[in-house]
Design a protein around this motif. Structure first.
Motif, PDB file in Angstrom:
ATOM      1  N   ARG A 118      -6.175 -10.941  -1.092  1.00  0.00           N
ATOM      2  CA  ARG A 118      -7.513 -10.649  -1.593  1.00  0.00           C
ATOM      3  C   ARG A 118      -8.421 -11.875  -1.532  1.00  0.00           C
ATOM      4  O   ARG A 118      -9.598 -11.769  -1.180  1.00  0.00           O
TER       5      ARG A 118
ATOM      6  N   ASN B  93      -9.126  -1.104   1.903  1.00  0.00           N
ATOM      7  CA  ASN B  93     -10.511  -1.442   1.589  1.00  0.00           C
ATOM      8  C   ASN B  93     -10.623  -1.982   0.170  1.00  0.00           C
ATOM      9  O   ASN B  93      -9.647  -2.017  -0.577  1.00  0.00           O
ATOM     10  N   ASN B  94     -11.828  -2.386  -0.215  1.00  0.00           N
ATOM     11  CA  ASN B  94     -12.001  -3.066  -1.496  1.00  0.00           C
ATOM     12  C   ASN B  94     -11.668  -2.168  -2.679  1.00  0.00           C
ATOM     13  O   ASN B  94     -11.039  -2.604  -3.650  1.00  0.00           O
ATOM     14  N   GLU B  95     -12.050  -0.891  -2.594  1.00  0.00           N
ATOM     15  CA  GLU B  95     -11.769   0.034  -3.704  1.00  0.00           C
ATOM     16  C   GLU B  95     -10.266   0.227  -3.883  1.00  0.00           C
ATOM     17  O   GLU B  95      -9.742   0.190  -5.009  1.00  0.00           O
ATOM     18  N   LEU B  96      -9.561   0.428  -2.773  1.00  0.00           N
ATOM     19  CA  LEU B  96      -8.111   0.595  -2.840  1.00  0.00           C
ATOM     20  C   LEU B  96      -7.448  -0.694  -3.328  1.00  0.00           C
ATOM     21  O   LEU B  96      -6.507  -0.659  -4.119  1.00  0.00           O
TER      22      LEU B  96
ATOM     23  N   LYS C 259       0.838  -1.201   0.000  1.00  0.00           N
ATOM     24  CA  LYS C 259       0.000   0.000   0.000  1.00  0.00           C
ATOM     25  C   LYS C 259       0.872   1.251   0.000  1.00  0.00           C
ATOM     26  O   LYS C 259       0.602   2.223  -0.718  1.00  0.00           O
TER      27      LYS C 259
ATOM     28  N   ASN D 158      -8.644  -2.863  -5.368  1.00  0.00           N
ATOM     29  CA  ASN D 158      -8.833  -2.967  -6.821  1.00  0.00           C
ATOM     30  C   ASN D 158      -7.800  -2.125  -7.565  1.00  0.00           C
ATOM     31  O   ASN D 158      -7.218  -2.565  -8.567  1.00  0.00           O
ATOM     32  N   ARG D 159      -7.562  -0.904  -7.076  1.00  0.00           N
ATOM     33  CA  ARG D 159      -6.587  -0.034  -7.731  1.00  0.00           C
ATOM     34  C   ARG D 159      -5.167  -0.572  -7.581  1.00  0.00           C
ATOM     35  O   ARG D 159      -4.369  -0.525  -8.515  1.00  0.00           O
TER      36      ARG D 159
ATOM     37  N   SER E 175     -11.718 -12.061   0.926  1.00  0.00           N
ATOM     38  CA  SER E 175     -13.032 -12.354   0.362  1.00  0.00           C
ATOM     39  C   SER E 175     -13.687 -13.523   1.099  1.00  0.00           C
ATOM     40  O   SER E 175     -14.884 -13.487   1.418  1.00  0.00           O
TER      41      SER E 175
ATOM     42  N   SER F 176      -4.390  -3.698  -7.236  1.00  0.00           N
ATOM     43  CA  SER F 176      -4.292  -4.896  -8.070  1.00  0.00           C
ATOM     44  C   SER F 176      -3.950  -4.531  -9.511  1.00  0.00           C
ATOM     45  O   SER F 176      -3.100  -5.178 -10.143  1.00  0.00           O
TER      46      SER F 176
END
Length: 343
Positions: A202, A222-225, A133, A227-228, A206, A230
């Motif tokens: 991830r 979080n999920n949005e971060l 991160k 995704n980015r 999940s 990834s």
């Protein structure tokens, strides 16, 4: 042209030239004796790169990458960018020491019913994802810094050459961003643990959500971060992709600024690096032997950015980058040099 293709194109030309194995086998291919074709090119573009003589000589001045200090007019942008660059070496050190949780992950996958092994793998992965991160967030800071520098180095009324010659401290910071970027991507490309760790994180996260199990680390990424991140780590050269997208975005958002201001800034930087490397008078002024590899990385970096941003790319007939000269500079490096290894 995608980022990987230009590196492969330079590599396919430089390596055979260095080994003396380059020869033509047809109108559209280059291959080494007894080996598969290395690369298929349009013959006209290849001949232009290897034999062209109609390119302008380009700017001829010494850009002091070692000692340039900001003038009063540069200080505002310089100080903003310096806040970002002071953390760059620490990022590289963290990435270089990144070992991954491969052993713990394999044990957890092989023994899915063993809760202790599952907890051990999760406990090993969470702090590593915290590092990933940090790397990703630094890429966003670097993108903002690059766009600030581009704004300063492409503004009117000065030409790109005048900007680079007058504002050498900003040009040095631009070069430092490119140098960091290639070093980061070199390390990332040779460390498969990064993507393996993040994929396991991830998948496990999940599964925990489905089973309503509280997950340590979920609040941090979080999920949005996720995704980015990834998408970022899926790139072979994520930092170069970030800078290329940032440069393209800078051009599209500044429609009142001719695209030539940006592409000429990049081609001028490439020319300055090439001239300094091939001119004994300039090269003798380097006091640090690492400045040579610094110049080489910067030259390759700006070629890639130019190829990404310019409508017809770096290898086109109308390109303002002397690709023949740049390839010769790369070819003339010692066989075991850093640039040969990354190409």
């Amino acid at each position: 042209m995608k980022l990987g293709r230009i590196l492969r194109r330079i590599r396919a030309t430089v390596v055979p030239l260095c080994t003396g194995k380059l020869h033509f086998t047809s109108r559209s291919s280059i291959s080494a004796p007894g080996e598969p074709a290395l690369l298929y090119l349009n013959m006209g573009n290849l001949l232009k790169v290897l034999t062209c003589t109609d390119l302008e000589q380009g700017p001829n001045f010494f850009l002091d990458f070692e000692n340039a200090q900001p003038t009063e007019s540069e200080k505002e942008i310089y100080n903003q960018v310096n806040v970002v660059l002071k953390d760059a070496e620490g990022i590289l050190e963290d990435l270089q020491s990144y070992r991954g949780a491969g052993h713990e992950i394999r044990e957890a996958i092989q023994h899915p019913a063993d809760e202790k092994l599952q907890e051990k793998a999760w406990g090993a992965v969470v702090p590593l994802v915290g590092k990933l991160k940090k790397f990703y967030e630094f890429s966003q800071r670097l993108e903002a810094a690059l766009r600030g520098l581009l704004g300063a180095l492409t503004s009117t009324p000065y030409s790109p050459t005048q900007h680079l010659e007058r504002e050498q401290a900003l040009a040095k910071q631009f070069a430092e961003i490119l140098h960091f970027t290639l070093r980061f991507d070199e390390l990332k490309m040779t460390n498969p643990a990064i993507q393996n760790d993040f994929s396991y994180y991830r998948r496990t996260l999940s599964r925990m959500r489905i089973n309503n199990v509280p997950a340590e680390g979920e609040n941090e990424v979080n999920n949005e971060l996720a995704n980015r991140m990834s998408l970022f780590y899926a790139e072979a050269t994520p930092m170069l992709k970030t800078l290329s997208d940032a440069t393209t975005k800078f051009v599209s958002e500044n429609k009142n600024l001719p695209i030539e201001n940006t592409t000429d800034c990049l081609s001028t930087m490439a020319s300055v690096c090439r001239v300094m490397l091939e001119t004994p008078e300039y090269r003798s002024r380097f006091t640090n032997e690492e400045t040579v590899s610094f110049c080489l990385r910067v030259m390759v970096g700006v070629i890639i950015l130019y190829d990404h941003v310019h409508p017809v790319g770096a290898f086109a007939k109308t390109s303002k980058i002397d690709m023949k000269g740049c390839i010769k500079v790369l070819k003339d490096q010692p066989p075991n040099s850093m640039m040969k290894s990354i190409l």
